[in-house]
Design an enzyme around this catalytic site. Sequence first.
Site, mmCIF file in Angstrom:
data_model
loop_
_atom_site.group_PDB
_atom_site.id
_atom_site.type_symbol
_atom_site.label_atom_id
_atom_site.label_comp_id
_atom_site.label_asym_id
_atom_site.label_seq_id
_atom_site.Cartn_x
_atom_site.Cartn_y
_atom_site.Cartn_z
ATOM 1 N N HIS A 258 5.228 -3.521 -8.209
ATOM 2 C CA HIS A 258 5.279 -2.334 -7.357
ATOM 3 C C HIS A 258 6.638 -2.087 -6.710
ATOM 4 O O HIS A 258 6.813 -1.074 -6.033
ATOM 5 C CB HIS A 258 4.177 -2.404 -6.290
ATOM 6 C CG HIS A 258 3.515 -1.102 -6.018
ATOM 7 N ND1 HIS A 258 2.326 -0.996 -5.316
ATOM 8 C CD2 HIS A 258 3.854 0.177 -6.335
ATOM 9 C CE1 HIS A 258 1.980 0.284 -5.221
ATOM 10 N NE2 HIS A 258 2.894 1.013 -5.831
ATOM 11 N N ASP B 217 -3.622 0.528 -2.209
ATOM 12 C CA ASP B 217 -3.138 -0.849 -2.365
ATOM 13 C C ASP B 217 -3.910 -1.750 -1.412
ATOM 14 O O ASP B 217 -4.354 -1.297 -0.343
ATOM 15 C CB ASP B 217 -1.633 -0.868 -1.988
ATOM 16 C CG ASP B 217 -0.832 -1.997 -2.625
ATOM 17 O OD1 ASP B 217 -1.331 -3.131 -2.624
ATOM 18 O OD2 ASP B 217 0.287 -1.724 -3.076
ATOM 19 N N HIS C 192 -2.218 -4.042 -0.146
ATOM 20 C CA HIS C 192 -1.055 -4.397 0.673
ATOM 21 C C HIS C 192 -0.323 -3.129 1.098
ATOM 22 O O HIS C 192 -0.415 -2.101 0.420
ATOM 23 C CB HIS C 192 -0.096 -5.278 -0.133
ATOM 24 C CG HIS C 192 -0.773 -6.417 -0.839
ATOM 25 N ND1 HIS C 192 -1.217 -6.311 -2.139
ATOM 26 C CD2 HIS C 192 -1.104 -7.655 -0.416
ATOM 27 C CE1 HIS C 192 -1.798 -7.454 -2.491
ATOM 28 N NE2 HIS C 192 -1.753 -8.294 -1.458
ATOM 29 N N ASP D 292 3.082 -2.959 1.469
ATOM 30 C CA ASP D 292 4.374 -2.896 0.772
ATOM 31 C C ASP D 292 5.457 -2.234 1.610
ATOM 32 O O ASP D 292 6.338 -1.539 1.088
ATOM 33 C CB ASP D 292 4.227 -2.168 -0.587
ATOM 34 C CG ASP D 292 3.305 -2.906 -1.558
ATOM 35 O OD1 ASP D 292 2.868 -4.031 -1.245
ATOM 36 O OD2 ASP D 292 3.017 -2.346 -2.636
ATOM 37 N N ASP E 166 -1.782 0.738 -6.831
ATOM 38 C CA ASP E 166 -1.673 -0.684 -7.181
ATOM 39 C C ASP E 166 -3.075 -1.152 -7.547
ATOM 40 O O ASP E 166 -4.001 -1.037 -6.719
ATOM 41 C CB ASP E 166 -1.128 -1.433 -5.955
ATOM 42 C CG ASP E 166 -0.892 -2.920 -6.169
ATOM 43 O OD1 ASP E 166 -1.615 -3.540 -6.973
ATOM 44 O OD2 ASP E 166 0.003 -3.463 -5.493
ATOM 45 N N GLU F 90 1.046 -3.032 -11.326
ATOM 46 C CA GLU F 90 0.618 -4.430 -11.135
ATOM 47 C C GLU F 90 -0.511 -4.881 -12.075
ATOM 48 O O GLU F 90 -1.215 -5.843 -11.776
ATOM 49 C CB GLU F 90 0.245 -4.708 -9.663
ATOM 50 C CG GLU F 90 1.376 -4.460 -8.654
ATOM 51 C CD GLU F 90 2.371 -5.616 -8.489
ATOM 52 O OE1 GLU F 90 2.259 -6.621 -9.219
ATOM 53 O OE2 GLU F 90 3.275 -5.482 -7.636
HETATM 54 C C1 DIR Z 1 3.219 -9.664 0.919
HETATM 55 C C2 DIR Z 1 2.407 -9.487 -0.341
HETATM 56 N N1 DIR Z 1 2.925 -8.643 1.903
HETATM 57 C C3 DIR Z 1 4.715 -9.681 0.605
HETATM 58 N N2 DIR Z 1 2.634 -8.225 -0.930
HETATM 59 C C4 DIR Z 1 2.116 -7.820 -2.110
HETATM 60 O O1 DIR Z 1 5.115 -10.471 -0.232
HETATM 61 O O2 DIR Z 1 5.451 -8.928 1.217
HETATM 62 N N3 DIR Z 1 2.257 -6.626 -2.516
HETATM 63 N N4 DIR Z 1 1.441 -8.634 -2.866
HETATM 64 O O3 DIR Z 1 1.669 -6.066 -3.586
HETATM 65 MN MN MN Z 2 6.082 -8.567 -11.489
HETATM 66 MN MN MN Z 3 1.611 -2.820 -4.166
HETATM 67 MN MN MN Z 4 -0.842 -4.916 -3.747
#
Ligand code: DIR
Ligand code: MN
Ligand code: MN
Ligand code: MN
Length: 301
Positions: A98, A121, A123, A125, A225, A270
Amino acid sequence: QSVSVIGVPFSGGQPRGGVEEGPCRLVEFGLLNQIEELGWAVDYEGNENITALQPKEDPDTLNLKQPKYVSAVTQHVSKQIYQSAKEGKFVLTLGGDHSIGIATVSGVFGAYPNACLIWVDAHADINTPASTDSGNIHGCPVSFLAGIAGDHPDFAWVRPLLKTERLTYIGLRDIDAGEKKIIKDLGIKAFSMHHVDKYGIGKVVELALDHVNPNRDLPIHLSFDVDALDPSVAPSTGTPVRGGLTFREGHYICEAIAETGLLVAADIMEVNPTLEDTNSVYQTVQVGCSLARCCLGETLL
Ligand code: DIR
Ligand code: MN
Ligand code: MN
Ligand code: MN
């Protein structure tokens, strides 16, 4: 009506390999033909040579991992997306991780400055270089787009085209403390899984649109996502989180936004076809294709 499908076989925004195989697996599954059958003229850019953009040296910079590689890939792809959007084509981007959201939103909002963004999502992000614990840039794209990342030498090209009042989230359930503070302080409208439970997905999408697109007259960019979906629905993804959207809730979001007639771009991100067993991969690739088709109007009567 014409759609540019842009594959971005890229995994440099996070540590797990395999997500770079997402686009080609979606295409092998028949996505391009499926879209043609819906009546769209389709062109495809697979970006198969994107790894050539990887620099020899790419030291961590201001906490971020592989910043030069992510920056080079996202800048390159943002130009493709901008071009297609400018030509009036629907842009469907297939990830890849992402971090590519930096490219899609930069390209789409360059062509449609008054667009709004719905980020689906688990998350948010929205980590900044200062707030990220992981250093993985796929956890940071929104902060660059919204202009809250602060100066970073490798991302000076990213313009802050996203106003936070034109952004809303659906599906959140794994947010870092720093991200929570950013969302609160900036007053970003977010619909977590709690809100999906409380109001139902129909009301949540209506409220989300009421916030970012009150008069239903602005172009919409949907960035989806697949980890927003429950891991039982989309298991093959790098950071699955329990308690996600059902199969129908995920599809409903795409259908309801397509139904506005305002959707100009969608990202399916993703999908990692190297994670979990064969059946899990099949389920995840299949749902990725079907979300994309719903964005292009498959289920509208
Ligand atoms: C977490 C995970 N907040 C990071 N983020 C993800 O790494 O900043 N995003 N998995 O898709
Ligand atoms: Mn990747
Ligand atoms: Mn994401
Ligand atoms: Mn995510």
